[in-house]
Scaffold this active site. Structure first.
Site, PDB file in Angstrom:
ATOM      1  CB  SER A 133      -0.887   0.004   1.243  1.00 38.26           C
ATOM      2  OG  SER A 133      -0.086   0.302   2.371  1.00 38.26           O
ATOM      3  CE  LYS A 134      -2.010   6.737  -2.428  1.00 40.00           C
ATOM      4  NZ  LYS A 134      -3.463   6.646  -2.287  1.00 40.00           N
ATOM      5  NE  ARG A 135       0.184   0.624   6.035  1.00 42.35           N
ATOM      6  CZ  ARG A 135       0.777  -0.529   6.254  1.00 42.35           C
ATOM      7  NH1 ARG A 135       1.835  -0.582   7.023  1.00 42.35           N
ATOM      8  NH2 ARG A 135       0.317  -1.639   5.723  1.00 42.35           N
TER       9      ARG A 135
END
Ligand code: GLU
Length: 481
Positions: free
Chosen positions: A250-252
């Site tokens: 994910s963006k994380r």
């Protein structure tokens, strides 16, 4: 007669149809690009049809920016589609028609249970240690008003649904596990499970290849296909891509839209190659041409286990492409970066020659574009670290000696340049290590470049001499006794 019969049979072979149906609620991300690639490959290897469908029924979360990012991403990756983009919002009448058909045939029903009522039912089921699901209260009612009610599918109450998944094998789900899913919201807007089945049915989908985050929807969709009397597609659920911490990418994890990879200097074919290998392999082959991808990929061989995204490996694959693709092809991809970095290459050596000289030294196209500026533009200053390291008190003299010899060269080429450098070393009784690095800094402004003969040849005689004069001046002012 027989050969003729078999020829006839071949003629009626069904056309393979696959699709990529992103929801335009964000960028085209890596996971989406990989399922798009697998679907595209499956269509291409079977001379089938690949459809791009934009699932834009979530009117609140859709954005034009995201639609553009999806179209740009597909285009940049070269995942061409035979039909589309088809927008679901253009098909609302069709969905309404199918919902009405299901209502008329008694395969769906209206339900006006309030959220509070539904919560209470679920609460009770949880207390009884049952799986929470709709209790079917409205299944047989005929008095539910259209206004404010949802339409639910009458899921079969008994029996099993079997998914013959091409990646995961057979998966069996009992209908008792499944809810009467909502097909249309109170405002009449159809839900994902309804639109996806109507579209896959109408578009003659033979293979649904998608992320396994959708696997819970599949038995419901199979029941819906059957209620509509439609031919079932084959299903292939592809495991998720994980970040290095084992959590879903994910963006994380810094995972970003596909176009960011273009901006960061990746070659689209290299990204596709990496995505192909992420979750599928063919012996120990790492690099696949487009044709090899199409010929060798087997959806049945996609790993059952999730794969972990590895940026280092992606960079390695990109490097392999930079080192081996024809320079002309690299040049077409490099152009975006040259424009982005404001570098006009019309006033200097052929870009393909510069690419050949530099391809061994760049991991990304962004880096490559950055490294080749001195062929086309004069630099304002010498790199401070480079001069500190390579300019000494003897430098002005060495550079002047080289400069005099270079000025006299008539045929500027790698051999004549090499000969000048060798002569100067011999004449001044200096090793190459005392001459080469200072010359490199003088002519390129930096400490790293391809071999000097190649670099100076590409820079050209005139520019080389001008820069050396400046360097002599600079070194004299700063380093001479
Ligand atoms: N719009 C869905 C998504 O983006 C498509 C799922 C499917 O392939 O059926 O996840």
């Amino acid at each position: 007669m027989l050969p003729f019969v078999s020829f006839k049979i071949k003629q009626i072979d069904i056309m393979i149809v696959t699709r990529f149906p992103p929801s335009p609620t964000g960028d085209l991300h890596i996971g989406g690009a990989r399922t798009a690639l697998y679907s595209w490959l499956y269509a291409r290897q079977n001379n089938g049809k690949f459809i791009l469908r934009i699932e834009d029924t979530d009117l609140e979360r859709n954005s034009q920016k995201s639609i553009d990012a999806i179209l740009d991403g597909m285009n940049w990756l070269g995942l061409d589609y035979d039909e589309g983009p088809i927008f679901q919002t253009d098909r609302f009448d069709r969905y309404k028609e199918v919902i009405q058909q299901l209502l008329d045939e008694g395969k769906a029903y209206r339900c006006d249970c309030s959220p509070e009522e539904l919560d209470a039912v679920r609460e009770q089921q949880r207390a009884n240690k049952e799986k929470p699901k709709y209790n079917g209260k409205c299944r047989h009612r005929t008095d539910v008003p259209v206004e404010g009610s949802v339409v639910r599918f009458k899921n079969p109450l008994e029996g099993d649904v079997v998914i013959h998944d091409l990646v995961k094998g057979d998966i069996v789900i009992n209908n008792r596990e499944l809810d009467d899913l909502i097909l249309a919201r109170p405002n009449g807007v159809p839900t994902y499970n309804l639109t996806v089945v109507v579209d896959d049915m109408d578009m003659g989908m033979t293979h649904v290849i998608r992320g396994d985050d959708h696997i819970n929807n599949t038995p419901r969709q199979i029941n819906l296909f059957e209620a509509l009397g439609a031919k079932l597609p084959a299903f292939a659920h592809v495991p998720m891509i994980l970040g290095d911490d084992g959590k879903r990418l994910s963006k994380r994890h810094g995972a970003v839209g596909v176009m960011q990879y273009r901006d960061d200097g990746f070659i689209p074919q290299a990204l596709l190659n990496y995505l192909l290998r992420l979750g599928w392999s063919h012996e120990d082959q790492e690099i696949f041409s487009r044709e090899e991808m199409i010929n060798l990929f087997k959806i049945e061989d996609v790993n059952v286990a999730p794969s972990t995204f590895n940026t280092k490996k992606l960079i390695w694959v990109n490097e392999q492409y930079i080192q081996t693709l024809p320079a002309e092809e690299i040049a077409t991809h490099l152009q975006w970066h040259l424009d982005d970095q404001n570098l006009d290459t019309s006033n200097g050596p052929a870009i393909t020659d510069v690419i050949d000289a530099h391809r061994e030294r760049a991991k990304t196209l962004k880096e490559l574009a950055h490294n080749i500026r001195y062929y086309y533009e004069d630099f304002e200053e010498f790199d401070a670290n480079a001069t500190k390291k390579h300019f000494k008190t003897a430098t002005p003299g060495i550079l002047q000696n080289l400069l005099d010899k270079f000025s006299a060269v008539e045929n500027w080429n790698t051999e004549s340049i090499d000969a000048v450098i060798k002569n100067t070393c011999e004449e001044l009784e200096l090793g190459m290590g005392k001459v080469g690095p200072a010359l490199r800094v003088a002519v390129t402004g930096v400490a790293m470049s391809p071999s000097l003969d190649v670099t100076l040849n590409l820079i050209g005689k005139e520019r080389t001499l001008e820069r050396m004069e400046k360097a002599v001046e600079f070194a004299t002012a700063k380093y001479a006794d």
